[in-house]
Write a protein that holds these residues in place. Structure first.
Motif, PDB file in Angstrom:
ATOM      1  N   LEU A  34       6.429  -9.766 -17.065  1.00  0.00           N
ATOM      2  CA  LEU A  34       5.065  -9.463 -17.481  1.00  0.00           C
ATOM      3  C   LEU A  34       4.354  -8.643 -16.409  1.00  0.00           C
ATOM      4  CD1 LEU A  34       2.740 -10.032 -19.555  1.00  0.00           C
ATOM      5  CD2 LEU A  34       2.154 -12.015 -18.124  1.00  0.00           C
ATOM      6  N   TRP A  35       4.549  -9.015 -15.164  1.00  0.00           N
ATOM      7  CA  TRP A  35       3.945  -8.280 -14.037  1.00  0.00           C
ATOM      8  C   TRP A  35       4.513  -6.862 -13.939  1.00  0.00           C
ATOM      9  CZ3 TRP A  35       6.696  -7.035  -9.357  1.00  0.00           C
ATOM     10  CH2 TRP A  35       5.902  -6.454  -8.365  1.00  0.00           C
ATOM     11  N   ARG A  36       5.807  -6.731 -14.164  1.00  0.00           N
ATOM     12  CA  ARG A  36       6.447  -5.421 -14.020  1.00  0.00           C
ATOM     13  C   ARG A  36       6.126  -4.488 -15.188  1.00  0.00           C
ATOM     14  NH1 ARG A  36      10.562  -3.777 -11.060  1.00  0.00           N
ATOM     15  NH2 ARG A  36      11.358  -2.681 -12.892  1.00  0.00           N
ATOM     16  N   THR A  37       6.200  -5.002 -16.410  1.00  0.00           N
ATOM     17  CA  THR A  37       6.145  -4.134 -17.583  1.00  0.00           C
ATOM     18  C   THR A  37       4.788  -4.120 -18.272  1.00  0.00           C
ATOM     19  OG1 THR A  37       6.861  -5.859 -19.135  1.00  0.00           O
ATOM     20  CG2 THR A  37       8.584  -4.638 -17.964  1.00  0.00           C
ATOM     21  N   GLY A  38       4.027  -5.215 -18.123  1.00  0.00           N
ATOM     22  CA  GLY A  38       2.759  -5.305 -18.835  1.00  0.00           C
ATOM     23  C   GLY A  38       2.912  -5.485 -20.326  1.00  0.00           C
ATOM     24  N   ILE A  88      -4.893 -15.108 -11.801  1.00  0.00           N
ATOM     25  CA  ILE A  88      -6.155 -14.895 -11.093  1.00  0.00           C
ATOM     26  C   ILE A  88      -5.948 -14.106  -9.813  1.00  0.00           C
ATOM     27  CG2 ILE A  88      -8.039 -16.079  -9.881  1.00  0.00           C
ATOM     28  CD1 ILE A  88      -7.668 -18.391 -11.888  1.00  0.00           C
ATOM     29  N   ALA A  89      -4.899 -14.434  -9.066  1.00  0.00           N
ATOM     30  CA  ALA A  89      -4.715 -13.872  -7.726  1.00  0.00           C
ATOM     31  C   ALA A  89      -3.996 -12.536  -7.706  1.00  0.00           C
ATOM     32  CB  ALA A  89      -3.936 -14.871  -6.861  1.00  0.00           C
ATOM     33  N   THR A  90      -3.421 -12.124  -8.841  1.00  0.00           N
ATOM     34  CA  THR A  90      -2.634 -10.887  -8.876  1.00  0.00           C
ATOM     35  C   THR A  90      -3.377  -9.831  -9.680  1.00  0.00           C
ATOM     36  OG1 THR A  90      -0.652 -12.293  -8.889  1.00  0.00           O
ATOM     37  CG2 THR A  90      -0.347  -9.959  -9.339  1.00  0.00           C
ATOM     38  N   PRO A  91      -3.862  -8.765  -9.051  1.00  0.00           N
ATOM     39  CA  PRO A  91      -4.650  -7.757  -9.770  1.00  0.00           C
ATOM     40  C   PRO A  91      -3.979  -7.220 -11.029  1.00  0.00           C
ATOM     41  CG  PRO A  91      -4.801  -7.380  -7.415  1.00  0.00           C
ATOM     42  CD  PRO A  91      -3.806  -8.481  -7.600  1.00  0.00           C
ATOM     43  N   ALA A  92      -2.679  -6.977 -10.981  1.00  0.00           N
ATOM     44  CA  ALA A  92      -1.997  -6.402 -12.136  1.00  0.00           C
ATOM     45  C   ALA A  92      -1.923  -7.352 -13.319  1.00  0.00           C
ATOM     46  CB  ALA A  92      -0.586  -5.974 -11.733  1.00  0.00           C
ATOM     47  N   LEU A  93      -2.167  -8.652 -13.092  1.00  0.00           N
ATOM     48  CA  LEU A  93      -2.051  -9.643 -14.152  1.00  0.00           C
ATOM     49  C   LEU A  93      -3.398 -10.140 -14.669  1.00  0.00           C
ATOM     50  CD1 LEU A  93       0.867 -11.865 -12.732  1.00  0.00           C
ATOM     51  CD2 LEU A  93       0.997 -10.265 -14.646  1.00  0.00           C
ATOM     52  N   ARG A  94      -4.482  -9.757 -14.022  1.00  0.00           N
ATOM     53  CA  ARG A  94      -5.782 -10.349 -14.377  1.00  0.00           C
ATOM     54  C   ARG A  94      -6.221 -10.037 -15.798  1.00  0.00           C
ATOM     55  NH1 ARG A  94      -8.464  -8.906  -8.615  1.00  0.00           N
ATOM     56  NH2 ARG A  94      -7.510 -10.639  -7.442  1.00  0.00           N
ATOM     57  N   ARG A  95      -5.804  -8.910 -16.323  1.00  0.00           N
ATOM     58  CA  ARG A  95      -6.254  -8.544 -17.659  1.00  0.00           C
ATOM     59  C   ARG A  95      -5.771  -9.518 -18.727  1.00  0.00           C
ATOM     60  NH1 ARG A  95      -2.638  -5.293 -20.834  1.00  0.00           N
ATOM     61  NH2 ARG A  95      -0.645  -4.861 -19.788  1.00  0.00           N
ATOM     62  N   TRP A  96      -4.713 -10.269 -18.409  1.00  0.00           N
ATOM     63  CA  TRP A  96      -4.182 -11.213 -19.387  1.00  0.00           C
ATOM     64  C   TRP A  96      -5.022 -12.480 -19.497  1.00  0.00           C
ATOM     65  CZ3 TRP A  96      -0.958  -9.069 -22.533  1.00  0.00           C
ATOM     66  CH2 TRP A  96      -0.130  -8.035 -22.088  1.00  0.00           C
ATOM     67  N   LEU A  97      -5.945 -12.686 -18.559  1.00  0.00           N
ATOM     68  CA  LEU A  97      -6.791 -13.883 -18.605  1.00  0.00           C
ATOM     69  C   LEU A  97      -7.678 -13.907 -19.848  1.00  0.00           C
ATOM     70  CD1 LEU A  97      -7.825 -14.142 -14.848  1.00  0.00           C
ATOM     71  CD2 LEU A  97      -6.479 -15.822 -16.113  1.00  0.00           C
ATOM     72  N   ILE A 143       1.824 -13.562   3.715  1.00  0.00           N
ATOM     73  CA  ILE A 143       1.287 -13.025   2.460  1.00  0.00           C
ATOM     74  C   ILE A 143      -0.213 -12.762   2.622  1.00  0.00           C
ATOM     75  CG2 ILE A 143       0.892 -13.484   0.014  1.00  0.00           C
ATOM     76  CD1 ILE A 143       3.336 -15.301   0.065  1.00  0.00           C
ATOM     77  N   PRO A 144      -0.683 -11.529   2.385  1.00  0.00           N
ATOM     78  CA  PRO A 144      -2.124 -11.243   2.501  1.00  0.00           C
ATOM     79  C   PRO A 144      -2.871 -11.720   1.255  1.00  0.00           C
ATOM     80  CG  PRO A 144      -0.944  -9.250   1.891  1.00  0.00           C
ATOM     81  CD  PRO A 144       0.098 -10.320   2.060  1.00  0.00           C
ATOM     82  N   TRP A 145      -3.880 -12.548   1.446  1.00  0.00           N
ATOM     83  CA  TRP A 145      -4.648 -13.062   0.324  1.00  0.00           C
ATOM     84  C   TRP A 145      -6.037 -12.418   0.219  1.00  0.00           C
ATOM     85  CZ3 TRP A 145      -2.133 -15.662  -3.228  1.00  0.00           C
ATOM     86  CH2 TRP A 145      -0.953 -16.337  -2.878  1.00  0.00           C
ATOM     87  N   ARG A 146      -6.597 -12.023   1.347  1.00  0.00           N
ATOM     88  CA  ARG A 146      -7.945 -11.453   1.316  1.00  0.00           C
ATOM     89  C   ARG A 146      -7.937  -9.922   1.264  1.00  0.00           C
ATOM     90  NH1 ARG A 146     -11.357 -15.171   5.699  1.00  0.00           N
ATOM     91  NH2 ARG A 146     -10.996 -17.178   4.630  1.00  0.00           N
ATOM     92  N   ALA A 147      -6.933  -9.317   1.838  1.00  0.00           N
ATOM     93  CA  ALA A 147      -6.884  -7.850   1.856  1.00  0.00           C
ATOM     94  C   ALA A 147      -6.624  -7.321   0.455  1.00  0.00           C
ATOM     95  CB  ALA A 147      -5.787  -7.380   2.809  1.00  0.00           C
ATOM     96  N   PRO A 148      -7.294  -6.237   0.077  1.00  0.00           N
ATOM     97  CA  PRO A 148      -7.030  -5.641  -1.243  1.00  0.00           C
ATOM     98  C   PRO A 148      -5.624  -5.067  -1.305  1.00  0.00           C
ATOM     99  CG  PRO A 148      -8.440  -4.209   0.069  1.00  0.00           C
ATOM    100  CD  PRO A 148      -8.318  -5.487   0.840  1.00  0.00           C
ATOM    101  N   ILE A 149      -4.982  -5.227  -2.440  1.00  0.00           N
ATOM    102  CA  ILE A 149      -3.623  -4.709  -2.608  1.00  0.00           C
ATOM    103  C   ILE A 149      -3.544  -3.940  -3.912  1.00  0.00           C
ATOM    104  CG2 ILE A 149      -2.426  -6.464  -1.247  1.00  0.00           C
ATOM    105  CD1 ILE A 149      -1.849  -7.980  -3.768  1.00  0.00           C
ATOM    106  N   ALA A 150      -2.689  -2.960  -3.939  1.00  0.00           N
ATOM    107  CA  ALA A 150      -2.534  -2.129  -5.130  1.00  0.00           C
ATOM    108  C   ALA A 150      -1.702  -2.858  -6.176  1.00  0.00           C
ATOM    109  CB  ALA A 150      -1.860  -0.814  -4.743  1.00  0.00           C
ATOM    110  N   ALA A 151      -2.038  -2.584  -7.427  1.00  0.00           N
ATOM    111  CA  ALA A 151      -1.273  -3.181  -8.520  1.00  0.00           C
ATOM    112  C   ALA A 151       0.176  -2.736  -8.438  1.00  0.00           C
ATOM    113  CB  ALA A 151      -1.875  -2.777  -9.864  1.00  0.00           C
ATOM    114  N   GLY A 152       1.094  -3.686  -8.567  1.00  0.00           N
ATOM    115  CA  GLY A 152       2.519  -3.388  -8.519  1.00  0.00           C
ATOM    116  C   GLY A 152       3.103  -3.345  -7.125  1.00  0.00           C
TER     117      GLY A 152
END
Length: 552
Positions: free
Chosen positions: A184-188, A222-231, A305-314
């Protein structure tokens, strides 16, 4: 095995950044250097992959031999009795383990190996599944091979896979759910969300611990930007509906039986006072069951693992977040639980695949980036986790098969041996006494005597009748004739029997033996002339009280 494992690890250990740096210095050409690094990485991945394949096959072969050699544990015997009378629910767990054993014995026969075979095959495929998830997350064959090696290095995997328990299907379905989350994270593509719901439902039908996977998936969304849209996606609620539909028959069964399983399992949750000993026991057990070298790599992997720093989707850091999020809810809960009560080591088993992948990712990154000092030592030592783990497994399984070293009372497998012969001796005494039934004390002894004993002689536990709700209740007319009773050592079964029979007479001892020596002696009684119901009433919410009635 020891020599080949050492060669494989030495081979892989030599393919590090030092070789690549030397190629750069000699050529002075960045393109050539890049090609040299790629070639070294390919060789390293091939070497690790070969060792992972060989190690997985060797481990599976040893587990299969042990599964054939060892008698059933009392839990396995109990679950096998479940499988003979399938139901939508049981007191201790959902029905998946019973379905698994029923399918296994239908395919492979009813002996010990037949009971365990399908579970063994499922867990035996886990190295490939773990490697696949690592490859899909990081796109690295090296990390995929390392992840498989981390998995087979774990003592809980090496030993635990021999036995069929609810943990086996739980780990498999949990890990398949993790694979669906990764896709789901990889393909959307929302179809993977539906697959995730399917795996969650099957995991819930295996063991209540699967509820933590639900929390972990929610945390990952919640914690993964690429997955938030599924919420806020209808597909998420459709996936949850699929999971609940699969779990619903067990819920309905519980509603019809006083919520017995929920009461039993959730009764462990309330705190019993601060007890730091259990925390130390929990930490030591998890370090040992994971493998200390795997644990040593897992700790910096989680901390990095960075939790506060912004990270790019994927990004790769997103992949690490996904893994950590599926681990966190259960790990935190059981850590807190250990502050006041014992946490069994196997309860965290479904977290081990993600833990192995995280550790493998950190080791590969540390070695390719040329870290130094303590981190470099950990990364290098972690390559020995699988060889050392396999060597220990070989020695343990060899001792189990041969008994070459007389361990005596400290032998961890002593509690697994001698029940087949004990059941044979009990059958002989029952035939000699013309007894058509045997009363037994405790579900463990009852299960083993029923599995190994003569089916024509009814084995019945008079107490804890809720445990046996899945099978027809024996008629009280069965107990009108004289019978036998077998009690556990030192537990005064005669006092329980005298609450039911006027005539309770000691009939000697039956010995459970191992390698020519006596392990335990069980108390045998003759019983006759019942003056009260022999079987306790079925009490969904607990044992009977002193008046042999269900507590209100």
């Amino acid at each position: 095995m020891t020599t080949s494992g050492a060669r494989a690890t030495d081979c892989c250990d030599g393919l590090d950044g030092g070789d690549e740096g030397e190629g750069d210095e000699v050529s002075g050409n960045s393109t050539v250097a890049a090609a040299a690094r790629a070639e070294a990485a390919s060789r390293r991945a091939a070497c690790l992959g070969l060792f992972a394949c060989v190690g997985s096959i060797v481990l599976f072969a040893m587990q299969a031999l042990a599964a054939q050699r060892l008698e059933l544990t009392f839990d396995e015997a109990y679950y096998t009795l479940w499988s003979r009378a399938l139901s939508f629910g049981y007191l201790d767990h959902p029905p998946m383990v019973a379905l698994l054993i029923r399918a296994s014995t239908s395919l492979f026969g009813g002996d010990e190996l037949g009971v365990r075979a399908l579970s063994l095959l499922m867990v035996g495929a886990m190295p490939a599944l773990v490697a696949f998830i690592a490859w899909r997350l990081f796109g690295s064959a090296e990390k995929a091979a390392l992840a498989a090696l981390m998995w087979i290095a774990m003592p809980l995997v090496a030993v635990g896979a021999v036995f069929v328990t609810p943990d086996a299907p739980l780990v498999v379905f949990w890990t398949l759910g993790l694979a669906a989350l990764v896709e789901l994270w990889r393909t959307g593509e929302k179809r993977w969300l539906m697959a995730l719901g399917l795996m969650l439902g099957l995991a819930l039908q295996s063991k209540f611990t699967a509820a933590f996977f639900t929390a972990g998936v929610g945390l990952a969304l919640i914690a993964t930007p690429a997955l938030r849209r599924w919420l806020v996606s209808p597909a998420l609620f459709a996936a949850l509906a699929v999971a609940l539909a699969i779990f619903a028959p067990f819920v309905v069964w519980n509603a019809e039986h006083g919520w017995a399983t929920f009461v039993k399992q959730l009764g462990r949750a309330p705190p019993n006072g601060f007890a730091p000993f259990y925390l130390a026991e929990f930490l030591v057990a998890q370090i040992g069951l994971l493998n200390p070298l795997v644990f040593a790599a897992l700790v910096p992997a989680v901390l990095s693992i960075p939790w506060r720093a912004p990270i790019a989707a994927g990004a790769r850091d997103e992949a690490r977040r996904v893994l950590a999020c599926t681990i966190a809810p259960a790990a935190i809960y059981f850590l807190l639980h250990s502050l006041h009560d014992r946490v069994e080591g196997n309860w965290l088993a479904p977290l081990y695949p993600a833990a192995g992948i995280l550790a493998a990712d950190w080791v590969a990154e540390a070695r390719s980036s040329g870290v130094s000092g303590f981190a470099a030592a950990i990364a290098k030592a972690s390559l020995w986790a699988a060889p050392i783990g396999l060597i220990i497994a070989v020695l343990a399984f060899a001792e189990t098969m041969t008994g070459a070293v007389p361990l005596g009372p400290v032998d961890p497998f002593a509690r697994l041996e001698g029940f087949r012969a004990l059941a044979r001796d009990l059958d002989g005494r029952a035939r000699a006494e013309n007894a058509s039934y045997v009363l037994t004390q405790g579900y463990a002894l009852t299960s083993l005597m029923a599995y190994y004993g003569n089916p024509a002689i009814k084995v019945v536990q008079p107490e804890q009748r809720m445990r046996w709700i899945f099978e027809p209740e024996p008629s009280e007319t069965l107990f009108a004739a004289p019978g036998l009773a077998l009690g556990e050592p030192g537990r005064r079964f005669d006092l329980i029997l005298k609450m039911r029979y006027r005539d309770v007479e000691p009939a000697g001892l039956l010995q459970r033996r191992q390698a020519g020596g006596t392990v335990e002696a069980y108390e045998l009684y003759r019983v006759a002339d019942p003056y009260a119901p022999v079987l306790d009433p079925v009490c969904p919410r607990g044992e009977v009280n002193l008046e042999r009635r269900c507590p209100s």
